[in-house]
Enzyme design. Structure first.
Site, short mmCIF file in Angstrom:
data_model
loop_
_atom_site.label_atom_id
_atom_site.label_comp_id
_atom_site.label_asym_id
_atom_site.label_seq_id
_atom_site.Cartn_x
_atom_site.Cartn_y
_atom_site.Cartn_z
N ALA A 66 0.86 -1.18 0.00
CA ALA A 66 0.00 0.00 0.00
C ALA A 66 0.90 1.23 0.00
O ALA A 66 2.05 1.16 0.45
CB ALA A 66 -0.88 -0.01 1.25
N GLY A 109 0.44 -5.01 0.84
CA GLY A 109 -0.73 -5.03 -0.04
C GLY A 109 -0.40 -5.66 -1.40
O GLY A 109 -1.29 -6.19 -2.06
N GLU A 112 -0.78 -9.26 -0.87
CA GLU A 112 -2.22 -9.51 -0.69
C GLU A 112 -2.97 -9.42 -2.01
O GLU A 112 -3.90 -10.19 -2.27
CB GLU A 112 -2.77 -8.51 0.34
N GLU A 132 4.21 -5.24 7.15
CA GLU A 132 3.42 -4.22 7.86
C GLU A 132 3.89 -4.02 9.29
O GLU A 132 3.85 -2.90 9.81
CB GLU A 132 1.93 -4.60 7.86
N1 CO8 Z 1 4.57 3.23 -0.57
C1 CO8 Z 1 4.98 4.40 -1.09
N2 CO8 Z 1 6.14 4.55 -1.75
C2 CO8 Z 1 6.94 3.46 -1.87
C3 CO8 Z 1 6.59 2.21 -1.34
C4 CO8 Z 1 5.33 2.10 -0.67
N3 CO8 Z 1 4.88 0.95 -0.17
N4 CO8 Z 1 7.56 1.33 -1.61
C5 CO8 Z 1 8.50 1.99 -2.28
N5 CO8 Z 1 8.13 3.28 -2.44
C6 CO8 Z 1 8.88 4.37 -3.11
C7 CO8 Z 1 10.04 4.83 -2.26
O1 CO8 Z 1 9.59 5.76 -1.29
C8 CO8 Z 1 10.95 5.44 -3.29
O2 CO8 Z 1 10.44 6.72 -3.64
P1 CO8 Z 1 11.43 8.00 -3.57
O3 CO8 Z 1 12.43 7.71 -4.64
O4 CO8 Z 1 10.50 9.13 -3.88
O5 CO8 Z 1 12.01 8.02 -2.21
C9 CO8 Z 1 10.73 4.55 -4.51
O6 CO8 Z 1 9.48 3.87 -4.29
C10 CO8 Z 1 11.81 3.50 -4.67
O7 CO8 Z 1 11.90 2.77 -3.47
P2 CO8 Z 1 13.29 2.53 -2.68
O8 CO8 Z 1 14.24 3.64 -2.95
O9 CO8 Z 1 12.96 2.23 -1.26
O10 CO8 Z 1 13.79 1.21 -3.46
P3 CO8 Z 1 14.78 0.09 -2.90
O11 CO8 Z 1 15.11 -0.76 -4.06
O12 CO8 Z 1 15.87 0.71 -2.09
O13 CO8 Z 1 13.89 -0.78 -1.83
C11 CO8 Z 1 11.91 -1.94 -1.08
C12 CO8 Z 1 12.80 -1.53 -2.27
C13 CO8 Z 1 12.66 -2.90 -0.15
C14 CO8 Z 1 10.68 -2.64 -1.64
C15 CO8 Z 1 11.51 -0.67 -0.28
O14 CO8 Z 1 11.01 0.29 -1.19
C16 CO8 Z 1 10.46 -0.89 0.76
O15 CO8 Z 1 10.75 -1.42 1.82
N6 CO8 Z 1 9.21 -0.47 0.49
C17 CO8 Z 1 8.13 -0.55 1.44
C18 CO8 Z 1 7.65 -1.96 1.59
C19 CO8 Z 1 6.53 -2.03 2.61
O16 CO8 Z 1 6.71 -1.79 3.77
N7 CO8 Z 1 5.33 -2.40 2.14
C20 CO8 Z 1 4.17 -2.57 3.00
C21 CO8 Z 1 3.37 -1.33 2.99
S1 CO8 Z 1 2.06 -1.42 4.20
C22 CO8 Z 1 0.83 -2.25 3.41
O17 CO8 Z 1 0.97 -2.71 2.31
C23 CO8 Z 1 -0.45 -2.35 4.17
C24 CO8 Z 1 -1.40 -3.32 3.53
C25 CO8 Z 1 -2.79 -2.90 3.76
C26 CO8 Z 1 -3.65 -3.20 2.58
C27 CO8 Z 1 -3.12 -2.64 1.29
C28 CO8 Z 1 -4.13 -2.28 0.33
C29 CO8 Z 1 -3.54 -1.94 -1.01
#
Ligand code: CO8
Length: 258
Positions: A66, A109, A112, A132
């Site tokens: 998400a 998400g 999911e 999460e």
């Molecule tokens: N939300 C918003 N932006 C994101 C997300 C995200 N989940 N994941 C990555 N991005 C963005 C980063 O902020 C970054 O943007 P910017 O360049 O503007 O800073 C860009 O994408 C590239 O990401 P990274 O620089 O972090 O890329 P890396 O290769 O270094 O890392 C990862 C990749 C490991 C995947 C890392 O991006 C990460 O950990 N992302 C978050 C993963 C996460 O925690 N996901 C769970 C989110 S919570 C959730 O899903 C709740 C579920 C509830 C239901 C969902 C309904 C849809």
């Protein structure tokens, strides 16, 4: 189909192909994605020419969860009264077969969403996880329910409580993933599977999906009764007559598909 902001929707023969397209955010799922995905899935469901749908992302990410930036300021009252995430149920409500072609990250998400599809074909590079817990929340779109049904309690607890990622091989072994393919084969493999499904009797395909999905919800006795009724009802279709006649006559069946 009209132009979407967060995804691409195109037809490949009898297959609807939806590609999540927010590369700047690793396909993070925000409310625009939810709206556009629901709209494109409903359009393919209604399109007689489409027999199955493939949902995919980019090479680096199916979807990294998400959209954390969208979620960050949400209050409890906004989440509850606005039924935050409720609209995602449209994905699992899709009636036609929906295959997830997963490369790279399928997290939170994103994992999911892949699990809302009927089966997952994964690239060797796929990484699944429910991180999460690292954000002070828990899965909110099936990660505690569908994942547990798919991989069992032990592995679901491990993933949900530690937030660690698992690779394609572990995911296949655990029962989350149907097939693993080389990255360059991913989309073709999914499109070929969908195209094959699209050649079969439409009624039989929809009933097959419905029957398998019931196994998550019904007792074994109820599920078996339901399956038998659906099975019996297919003898009222032209497609059953055609399918069996083709077998006996040693030719390819020509299903009506409507
Ligand atoms: N939300 C918003 N932006 C994101 C997300 C995200 N989940 N994941 C990555 N991005 C963005 C980063 O902020 C970054 O943007 P910017 O360049 O503007 O800073 C860009 O994408 C590239 O990401 P990274 O620089 O972090 O890329 P890396 O290769 O270094 O890392 C990862 C990749 C490991 C995947 C890392 O991006 C990460 O950990 N992302 C978050 C993963 C996460 O925690 N996901 C769970 C989110 S919570 C959730 O899903 C709740 C579920 C509830 C239901 C969902 C309904 C849809």
């Amino acid at each position: 189909m009209e132009h979407f902001e967060t995804l691409l929707a195109e037809k490949r023969g009898n297959v609807g192909l939806i590609t999540l397209n927010r590369p700047q955010a690793l396909n993070a799922l925000n409310s625009a994605v939810m709206r556009e995905l629901a709209e494109s899935l409903a359009a393919y469901d209604a399109d007689e020419a489409v027999g199955a749908i493939v949902l995919t992302g980019s090479e680096k990410a199916f979807a990294a969860g998400a959209d954390i930036k969208e979620m960050q300021p949400v209050s409890f009252v906004e989440a509850y009264v606005g039924d935050f995430l409720g609209g995602w149920e449209a994905v699992a409500a899709t009636r036609k077969p929906l295959i997830a072609a997963v490369s790279g990250y399928a997290l939170g998400g994103g994992c999911e969403l892949a699990m809302m599809c009927d089966f997952i074909i994964a690239s060797e590079t796929a990484k699944f996880g429910q991180p999460e817990i690292t954000l002070g929340i828990i899965p909110g779109m099936g990660g505690s329910q569908r994942l547990t049904r798919a991989v069992g309690k032990a592995k679901a607890m491990d993933l949900v409580l530690t937030g660690r990622m698992m690779g394609a091989e572990e995911a296949e072994k655990a029962g989350l993933v149907a097939r693993i393919v080389a990255p360059e084969r991913l989309l073709d493999e999914a499109l070929e599977a969908a195209a094959k499904i699209a050649t079969f009797s439409r009624a039989a395909v929809l009933m097959a999906k419905e029957a398998v999905n019931r196994s998550d919800e019904l007792t074994l006795a109820e599920g078996l009764r339901q399956e038998r009724r659906l099975f019996q009802s297919l003898f009222a279709t032209e497609d059953q007559k055609e399918g069996m006649a083709a077998f006996v006559e040693k030719r390819k069946p020509n299903f009506g598909n409507r």
